[in-house]
Design a protein around this motif. Structure first.
Motif, PDB file in Angstrom:
ATOM      1  N   GLN A  44     123.242  -0.339  21.939  1.00 45.79           N
ATOM      2  CA  GLN A  44     122.703   0.863  22.592  1.00 45.79           C
ATOM      3  C   GLN A  44     121.294   1.158  22.093  1.00 45.79           C
ATOM      4  OE1 GLN A  44     124.551   2.753  24.809  1.00 45.79           O
ATOM      5  NE2 GLN A  44     122.732   3.938  25.235  1.00 45.79           N
ATOM      6  N   SER A  45     121.071   1.065  20.779  1.00 44.09           N
ATOM      7  CA  SER A  45     119.737   1.334  20.243  1.00 44.09           C
ATOM      8  C   SER A  45     118.740   0.280  20.693  1.00 44.09           C
ATOM      9  CB  SER A  45     119.770   1.447  18.721  1.00 44.09           C
ATOM     10  OG  SER A  45     120.069   0.209  18.142  1.00 44.09           O
ATOM     11  N   ASP A  46     119.173  -0.995  20.778  1.00 43.06           N
ATOM     12  CA  ASP A  46     118.287  -2.054  21.264  1.00 43.06           C
ATOM     13  C   ASP A  46     117.880  -1.805  22.714  1.00 43.06           C
ATOM     14  OD1 ASP A  46     118.407  -3.318  18.826  1.00 43.06           O
ATOM     15  OD2 ASP A  46     119.905  -4.808  19.453  1.00 43.06           O
ATOM     16  N   LYS A  67     115.401   1.051  22.880  1.00 40.92           N
ATOM     17  CA  LYS A  67     114.054   0.638  22.470  1.00 40.92           C
ATOM     18  C   LYS A  67     113.344  -0.081  23.615  1.00 40.92           C
ATOM     19  CE  LYS A  67     115.032   0.159  17.554  1.00 40.92           C
ATOM     20  NZ  LYS A  67     115.245  -0.792  16.449  1.00 40.92           N
ATOM     21  N   GLN A  68     114.079  -0.965  24.305  1.00 41.33           N
ATOM     22  CA  GLN A  68     113.492  -1.666  25.439  1.00 41.33           C
ATOM     23  C   GLN A  68     113.122  -0.697  26.553  1.00 41.33           C
ATOM     24  OE1 GLN A  68     116.453  -4.545  26.516  1.00 41.33           O
ATOM     25  NE2 GLN A  68     116.064  -5.854  24.730  1.00 41.33           N
ATOM     26  N   ARG A  69     114.000   0.262  26.831  1.00 41.29           N
ATOM     27  CA  ARG A  69     113.728   1.241  27.890  1.00 41.29           C
ATOM     28  C   ARG A  69     112.539   2.123  27.528  1.00 41.29           C
ATOM     29  NH1 ARG A  69     117.829   2.142  31.704  1.00 41.29           N
ATOM     30  NH2 ARG A  69     117.174   4.311  31.916  1.00 41.29           N
ATOM     31  N   LYS A  70     112.394   2.433  26.238  1.00 40.91           N
ATOM     32  CA  LYS A  70     111.260   3.248  25.795  1.00 40.91           C
ATOM     33  C   LYS A  70     109.950   2.495  26.004  1.00 40.91           C
ATOM     34  CE  LYS A  70     109.585   5.940  21.899  1.00 40.91           C
ATOM     35  NZ  LYS A  70     109.792   6.289  20.503  1.00 40.91           N
ATOM     36  N   LYS A  71     109.950   1.190  25.714  1.00 43.76           N
ATOM     37  CA  LYS A  71     108.748   0.378  25.914  1.00 43.76           C
ATOM     38  C   LYS A  71     108.350   0.335  27.385  1.00 43.76           C
ATOM     39  CE  LYS A  71     109.334  -2.681  21.967  1.00 43.76           C
ATOM     40  NZ  LYS A  71     109.638  -4.053  21.522  1.00 43.76           N
ATOM     41  N   ARG A  72     109.347   0.343  28.281  1.00 45.17           N
ATOM     42  CA  ARG A  72     109.075   0.318  29.719  1.00 45.17           C
ATOM     43  C   ARG A  72     108.781   1.702  30.291  1.00 45.17           C
ATOM     44  NH1 ARG A  72     114.261  -2.125  31.428  1.00 45.17           N
ATOM     45  NH2 ARG A  72     114.604  -3.314  29.557  1.00 45.17           N
ATOM     46  N   GLY A  73     108.897   2.745  29.451  1.00 45.47           N
ATOM     47  CA  GLY A  73     108.622   4.097  29.915  1.00 45.47           C
ATOM     48  C   GLY A  73     109.802   4.759  30.596  1.00 45.47           C
ATOM     49  N   GLN A  74     111.001   4.233  30.418  1.00 43.02           N
ATOM     50  CA  GLN A  74     112.188   4.804  31.030  1.00 43.02           C
ATOM     51  C   GLN A  74     112.895   5.721  30.046  1.00 43.02           C
ATOM     52  OE1 GLN A  74     114.280   1.204  31.943  1.00 43.02           O
ATOM     53  NE2 GLN A  74     113.381   1.023  34.008  1.00 43.02           N
TER      54      GLN A  74
END
Length: 172
Positions: free
Chosen positions: A13-15, A18-25
C-alpha cells in the motif's frame, strides 16, 4: 489474517501510494496505512530567537568594552556563533498543535508531548488565545501574539473535539 500478511499489505500500500504521489494522484484510502488523520495548526516562533540575538548583542558589547578582555579568544567567537545557531534552530523549529481522534499533541520546550482526551480538564478560548487545561501538569497556552497561531481555526476544531469527548469548553 496473520501479522506478516498485514505487513505485506501495508508495504505494498505504501509503495503504491508513493507511486501515485509521484504521478500527482491522490493516495489510496485504506485503514491499513496505519497513519491517523491529524488537524495540524502551525505557529511561528520569533520571540525566543529575538531574545537570543539581543542577548548575544549585549554579550558582545559588554565584553568588547571590558578593559581586561582580549577579543582574540576563539572561544568568544564560538560562543557567539553557537548562540546564533541556537536562534536559528528556534526559528526553524515551528511550534504546532495537532488534534487527533482522541488526543492533542504539541511541541513543548522539552520535545513533542501528547495528551489524551481523558487527561484534559477543559479547553478555554478567547480572542487570540487557546488554553488546554490538564488534570496533571501545566496548562498549554497557544497565543496569536507570542507564536502566531491561527487561534480562530484552532478554537473551531477544539470545540468539536471537546463536544466529541465531553470536555468542558469555554469561549470568553
Amino acid at each position: 489474517m496473520s501479522r506478516s500478511w498485514q505487513r505485506k499489505v501495508q508495504k505494498n500500500q505504501s509503495d503504491i501510494n508513493k507511486q501515485r504521489k509521484k504521478r500527482g494522484q491522490a493516495p489510496l484510502m485504506s485503514a491499513a496505512s496505519g497513519k491517523e488523520a491529524l488537524d495540524t495548526y502551525k505557529g511561528r516562533s520569533y520571540l525566543m530567537p529575538a531574545f537570543l540575538l539581543l542577548f548575544i548583542l549585549f554579550y558582545v558589547i559588554v565584553t568588547l568594552n571590558a578593559e581586561a578582555f582580549k577579543p582574540d579568544d576563539t572561544m568568544f567567537w564560538v560562543t557567539i556563533g553557537l548562540y546564533i545557531v541556537l536562534a536559528g534552530v528556534f526559528t526553524l523549529r515551528r511550534p504546532y498543535l495537532a488534534v487527533g481522534r482522541d488526543f492533542v499533541r504539541s511541541r513543548r520546550f522539552t520535545g513533542d508531548r501528547s495528551v489524551s482526551a481523558g487527561s484534559i480538564k477543559g479547553i478555554t478560548t478567547q480572542k487570540g488565545y487557546v488554553i488546554i487545561e490538564q488534570h496533571k501538569g501545566g496548562n498549554w497556552v497557544f497565543s496569536r501574539v507570542m507564536n502566531r497561531f491561527p487561534t480562530e481555526a484552532m478554537a473551531v476544531r477544539l470545540k468539536a473535539f471537546a463536544e466529541q469527548h465531553g470536555i468542558p469548553f469555554t469561549d470568553k
